[in-house]
Design a protein around this motif. Structure first.
Motif, PDB file in Angstrom:
ATOM      1  N   ASP A   1      -5.395   5.677  -3.884  1.00  0.00           N
ATOM      2  CA  ASP A   1      -4.697   6.935  -3.607  1.00  0.00           C
ATOM      3  C   ASP A   1      -5.666   8.106  -3.589  1.00  0.00           C
ATOM      4  O   ASP A   1      -5.598   8.994  -2.741  1.00  0.00           O
ATOM      5  CB  ASP A   1      -3.610   7.176  -4.665  1.00  0.00           C
ATOM      6  CG  ASP A   1      -4.130   6.921  -6.071  1.00  0.00           C
ATOM      7  OD1 ASP A   1      -4.275   5.741  -6.434  1.00  0.00           O
ATOM      8  OD2 ASP A   1      -4.414   7.896  -6.788  1.00  0.00           O
ATOM      9  N   GLY A   2      -6.611   8.099  -4.540  1.00  0.00           N
ATOM     10  CA  GLY A   2      -7.528   9.232  -4.663  1.00  0.00           C
ATOM     11  C   GLY A   2      -8.454   9.375  -3.476  1.00  0.00           C
ATOM     12  O   GLY A   2      -8.941  10.472  -3.175  1.00  0.00           O
TER      13      GLY A   2
ATOM     14  N   GLU B   1      -3.979   1.049  -2.315  1.00  0.00           N
ATOM     15  CA  GLU B   1      -3.525   0.641  -3.646  1.00  0.00           C
ATOM     16  C   GLU B   1      -3.270   1.925  -4.433  1.00  0.00           C
ATOM     17  O   GLU B   1      -4.175   2.477  -5.055  1.00  0.00           O
ATOM     18  CB  GLU B   1      -4.572  -0.257  -4.299  1.00  0.00           C
ATOM     19  CG  GLU B   1      -4.700  -1.592  -3.574  1.00  0.00           C
ATOM     20  CD  GLU B   1      -5.798  -2.484  -4.144  1.00  0.00           C
ATOM     21  OE1 GLU B   1      -5.473  -3.513  -4.736  1.00  0.00           O
ATOM     22  OE2 GLU B   1      -6.983  -2.144  -3.975  1.00  0.00           O
TER      23      GLU B   1
ATOM     24  N   ASN C   1      -2.234   3.468  -7.347  1.00  0.00           N
ATOM     25  CA  ASN C   1      -1.955   3.175  -8.758  1.00  0.00           C
ATOM     26  C   ASN C   1      -1.662   4.451  -9.536  1.00  0.00           C
ATOM     27  O   ASN C   1      -1.679   4.462 -10.763  1.00  0.00           O
ATOM     28  CB  ASN C   1      -3.108   2.375  -9.377  1.00  0.00           C
ATOM     29  CG  ASN C   1      -4.443   3.090  -9.197  1.00  0.00           C
ATOM     30  OD1 ASN C   1      -4.478   4.288  -8.883  1.00  0.00           O
ATOM     31  ND2 ASN C   1      -5.538   2.382  -9.382  1.00  0.00           N
TER      32      ASN C   1
ATOM     33  N   ILE D   1      -3.309   7.095 -10.006  1.00  0.00           N
ATOM     34  CA  ILE D   1      -4.385   7.782 -10.724  1.00  0.00           C
ATOM     35  C   ILE D   1      -5.710   7.523 -10.025  1.00  0.00           C
ATOM     36  O   ILE D   1      -5.894   6.474  -9.400  1.00  0.00           O
ATOM     37  CB  ILE D   1      -4.427   7.318 -12.205  1.00  0.00           C
ATOM     38  CG1 ILE D   1      -5.321   8.237 -13.049  1.00  0.00           C
ATOM     39  CG2 ILE D   1      -4.845   5.852 -12.324  1.00  0.00           C
ATOM     40  CD1 ILE D   1      -5.113   8.085 -14.545  1.00  0.00           C
ATOM     41  N   ALA D   2      -6.584   8.489 -10.101  1.00  0.00           N
ATOM     42  CA  ALA D   2      -7.955   8.326  -9.629  1.00  0.00           C
ATOM     43  C   ALA D   2      -8.863   8.711 -10.788  1.00  0.00           C
ATOM     44  O   ALA D   2      -8.923   9.881 -11.160  1.00  0.00           O
ATOM     45  CB  ALA D   2      -8.229   9.218  -8.418  1.00  0.00           C
TER      46      ALA D   2
HETATM   47 MG   LIG Z   1      -5.975   5.245  -7.746  1.00  0.00          MG
END
Ligand SMILES: [Mg+2]
Ligand SMILES: Cc1ncc(C[n+]2csc(CCOP(=O)(O)OP(=O)(O)O)c2C)c(N)n1
Lengths: 338, 318
Positions: free
Chosen positions: B160-161, B187, B189, B191-192
């Protein structure tokens, strides 16, 4: 070959320097990935800043090129900005705004525009981070007009280095060897019971043991200091070789004038750089030394750099490729004639 | 069965909908692969703590099912992975020894110890540690496939980041213009490193795909068979020339970002472990799960011990 640990670590000193800069400048910004508390950046260098200055210390998306451009906009409006790049390898993504806009803007509009931008980047290997997280890419930005290249050193007060960069309005990239973060900083001119240091001018520090004639002068950036000091000490204690080291906090623009007398007096000269061989700072230092000290140099200037190769991930391969204290010691002690 | 809530084609990205209460039973080889990856990752964290690994390592704990579900649908494909790529690699090759040798610098290392955890290469697989870089590279491969009559896909895994990087958008734009067989597997999740997605991403991934008129699928379940059933057709279409596809997996990172750097509230992480695919399969199929778990734990431990007994990789190779 160990050096006594005294005082605080370099990363703590740098963190304090950033706090001091923010305390004294209410138009200073810091932008970077994961810089906000409690993490305070991948190496913890910005810890506490986002809590104290939440409006001006901004955790950003993974957008190195973008945030470097943002720093430029802040600077054009009279602010100052520090960009933290998580690993110096990703400075490649900041090169266009740095080279084609920020540095050029200082003079290309026919009047001087102050660009108070410092891009901080943790660099260097010996940590097992692999090919894209271990490089010293100083060479990539070497010799760009209006772009200063600074380097963190355990001998220099980072507050003064950063202050000068931001106040002068000329953009800078600040290279910070990652291994330095966990090593001690030296203050008040003393390294241990053997070595001492003193400023030559604003940028250059001179390290030696006494005033005797130097067998070697070693010229090296700050990131090499933890590897250089034990080599100097061992060469002195075990082999009675006196080394004088010259360490600048600014690599570019390069001004060797203040140190030419010290270099000219030495029997031999060694220039050490931690980036891949070929071109770059060490080559330029050497070129200037030949030009300015021709006829006074007693031996060819020697350059020590890692070979021009990709840094391997495996720690034993990385150790073999990169410069270590032992090779510097062998050269100083006369056991390696290149 | 209403599949839209799980694998949806709508451009409005839904939040994580409820997965099937009970995951569909798995082929033993799939369960074995899931647990193989799980035990490799757990083992790597232990090796790290014991000082056998230098640098850093990003485990895919919690995300193992993504490449395991996709792998049979990616035949053939060139996979471009990222920093969190061990699962991608293992699902494709099952090569535990080559991977562990790579990250510990031992003989038999898949890249001679040069690349390490984040830089793996084998025919049909390439990973690199610079965020976003793999997407345009994958597009180049996709262009090659499209123009050379190959029916291969090019697949780029990103987090995502990584949508922070501009090249991701440049590549999506070109991919749509050129109708390239590019699949971007996100993917997500949440958070990065330490940054929650909400602090780094305005808008949504679905809307990003829509902006480029790129086909999009949202996967919010961790049931391998459900995922496969739903993604087979969109992937077939991309292979057949329908143009790029973005697949967003809403998934969970159970472990730290790399070694010990987890800034999340431990209570939140505990909740993630409770909704983990492994917990789901263990509850639904306790006997099969326990024996596969034991088998893979032992297998990975044995391979690891064997690899650690090998000599360090020499410097001549490269
Ligand atoms: Mg992530
Ligand atoms: C260009 C670049 N910037 C920063 C990093 C450091 N870094 C590695 S992983 C990561 C976070 C990635 O987050 P995400 O894309 O969500 O993937 P995840 O780690 O969650 O799988 C960061 C910032 C990097 N590898 N490359």
């Amino acid at each position: 070959m160990s050096v006594a640990i005294t005082g605080r670590r370099v990363s703590a000193g740098l963190n304090q320097a950033l706090h001091d800069l923010f305390a004294g400048d209410d138009r200073l910004f810091l932008l970077g990935e994961d810089v906000v508390d409690p993490y305070g950046g991948a190496f913890g260098v910005t810890r506490g800043l986002s809590t104290a200055y939440p409006d001006r210390v901004l955790g950003t998306p993974i957008s190195e090129g973008g945030i470097t451009g943002v720093a430029a906009g802040l600077a054009l409006c009279g602010d100052r900005a520090i960009v933290e790049v998580m690993f110096g390898d990703f400075i490649t993504l900041c090169v266009d705004p740095l080279v084609n806009f920020i540095s050029k803007s200082v003079t290309m509009y026919g009047r001087r525009l102050p660009m108070g931008v410092v891009v901080r980047c943790p660099v260097g290997g010996n940590r097992g981070y692999g090919p894209t997280h271990s490089q010293n890419l100083q060479k990539l930005l070497f010799g760009v007009p209006n772009l200063q290249l600074l380097e963190l050193s355990p001998l220099h007060d980072p507050r003064r280095t950063l202050d000068r960069a931001l106040a002068g309005g000329e953009p800078a990239v600040f290279f910070e060897d990652k291994v330095l973060y966990t090593t001690p900083e030296y203050r008040a001119g003393r390294i241990d019971n053997c070595l001492r240091f003193a400023p030559v001018d604003e940028s250059w520090m001179l390290v030696d043991a006494d005033d005797g004639p130097a067998d070697w002068v070693v010229i090296a950036p700050g990131g090499l200091v933890p590897r250089l000091l034990p080599a100097m000490r061992a060469a002195l204690v075990d082999d009675e070789v006196l080394t004088r080291a010259l360490v600048p906090d600014r690599l570019w623009p390069l001004d060797l004038d203040p140190v030419l007398p010290v270099v000219g007096d030495a029997t031999r000269v060694l220039v050490v750089e931690d980036g891949p061989a070929g071109g770059g700072w060490a080559a330029e230092v050497t070129r200037v030394l030949y030009e300015r000290l021709w006829g006074r140099l007693r031996h060819p200037v020697r350059i020590l750099q890692p070979p021009c190769a990709v840094i391997p991930a495996a720690t034993h391969l990385e150790r073999d490729l990169l410069l270590q204290s032992e090779i510097i010691y062998r050269i100083l002690a006369g056991g390696d004639d290149g | 069965m209403d599949t839209r809530s799980r694998v949806s084609w709508s451009a409005e990205s839904t939040g994580p909908p409820d997965g099937p209460a009970v995951p569909l039973s798995l082929d033993p080889t799939d369960l074995d692969m899931l647990l193989l990856i799980r035990h490799v990752e757990l083992g790597l964290l232990k090796l790290f703590a014991a000082g056998h690994l230098g640098g850093t390592t990003h485990t895919c704990l919690g995300q193992e099912y993504v490449p395991v579900a996709l792998n049979p649908l990616l035949q053939p494909a060139f996979v471009f992975s990222n920093h969190r790529g061990h699962g991608h690699y293992l699902a494709q090759f099952g090569d535990v020894a080559g991977l562990i040798a790579e990250v510990t610098g031992r003989e038999g290392a898949v890249c001679g110890g040069r690349g390490g955890s984040q830089h793996l290469y084998r025919t049909g697989f390439c990973s690199t540690g610079v965020q976003g870089e793999n997407v345009p590279v994958a597009l180049g491969a996709a262009l090659h496939f499209r123009t050379s009559g190959s029916d291969s896909l090019a697949v780029a895994y990103i987090g995502d980041g990584t949508w922070g990087e501009g090249v991701v958008y440049e590549a999506l734009n070109m991919a749509r213009l050129w109708r390239a067989p590019l699949v971007v597997v996100v993917e997500n999740n949440g958070i990065a490193q330490t940054t929650p997605t909400s602090r780094a991403m305005a808008g949504s991934i679905a809307a990003r795909a829509a902006a480029f008129d790129v086909r999009y699928a949202h996967v919010a379940v961790n049931c391998v068979r459900t995922i496969r059933a739903e993604l087979a057709e969109p992937l077939r279409q991309t292979r057949a020339g329908a143009g790029p596809l973005v697949i967003e997996f809403r998934t969970d990172r159970l472990g730290p970002h790399s070694k010990g750097d987890d800034t999340r509230d431990p209570a939140v992480v505990r909740e993630l472990w409770e909704r983990d695919w492994a917990a789901g399969y263990a509850r639904a199929y306790p006997t099969e799960f326990a024996s596969a778990d034991e088998r893979q734990r032992e297998f990975v431990a044995a391979v690891t011990a064997e690899v650690l007994a090998r000599p360090l990789v020499g410097s001549a190779a490269g």
